[in-house]
Motif scaffolding. Structure first.
Motif, PDB file in Angstrom:
ATOM      1  N   SER A  46       1.709 -36.861  13.060  1.00 37.82           N
ATOM      2  CA  SER A  46       0.179 -36.513  12.160  1.00 37.82           C
ATOM      3  C   SER A  46      -0.547 -36.538  11.480  1.00 37.82           C
ATOM      4  O   SER A  46       0.096 -36.328  10.714  1.00 37.82           O
ATOM      5  N   CYS A  47      -2.252 -37.172  11.530  1.00 36.54           N
ATOM      6  CA  CYS A  47      -2.262 -37.064   9.885  1.00 36.54           C
ATOM      7  C   CYS A  47      -3.285 -35.978   9.444  1.00 36.54           C
ATOM      8  O   CYS A  47      -3.377 -35.937   8.255  1.00 36.54           O
ATOM      9  N   ASP A  48      -2.944 -34.847   9.732  1.00 39.14           N
ATOM     10  CA  ASP A  48      -2.855 -33.850   9.521  1.00 39.14           C
ATOM     11  C   ASP A  48      -2.134 -32.927   8.507  1.00 39.14           C
ATOM     12  O   ASP A  48      -0.945 -32.772   8.753  1.00 39.14           O
ATOM     13  N   SER A  49      -2.544 -32.840   7.525  1.00 40.08           N
ATOM     14  CA  SER A  49      -1.746 -32.706   5.682  1.00 40.08           C
ATOM     15  C   SER A  49      -1.210 -31.313   6.007  1.00 40.08           C
ATOM     16  O   SER A  49      -0.252 -30.700   5.733  1.00 40.08           O
ATOM     17  N   ARG A  50      -1.584 -30.746   6.725  1.00 42.36           N
ATOM     18  CA  ARG A  50      -2.113 -28.786   6.699  1.00 42.36           C
ATOM     19  C   ARG A  50      -0.671 -28.498   7.923  1.00 42.36           C
ATOM     20  O   ARG A  50      -0.405 -27.570   7.703  1.00 42.36           O
TER      21      ARG A  50
END
Length: 81
Positions: A46-50
């Motif tokens: 996923s590109c979501d760092s959160r």
């Protein structure tokens, strides 16, 4: 697949992730529990760092790989021997 198991972790860390992220985490946990897939053999991309920050706070789910981070660059991940 229930996402409620990650709500406590989410609210303790005050991470702002979307419901789709929680579905990814719950799906991974489901695969591990019911199909005996080892955590070491399962990766979430996923590109979501959160999401990766939330996943790093618990040992019960597999790692989240963010392909936009330099440590996961293709030259470092796929190495010819």
């Amino acid at each position: 697949i229930g996402v409620d198991r990650f709500y406590e972790l989410l609210y303790k860390g005050e991470d702002n992730v979307e419901i789709t992220d929680l579905i990814l985490l719950a799906s991974a946990k489901y695969l591990m529990e019911f199909y005996d897939i080892k955590k070491e053999h399962l990766y979430i991309i996923s590109c979501d760092s959160r999401l990766s920050k939330l996943a790093s706070k618990t040992q019960e789910i597999p790692a989240v790989i963010n392909p936009t981070e330099s440590r996961y660059a293709a030259g470092k991940t796929f190495v010819d021997e």
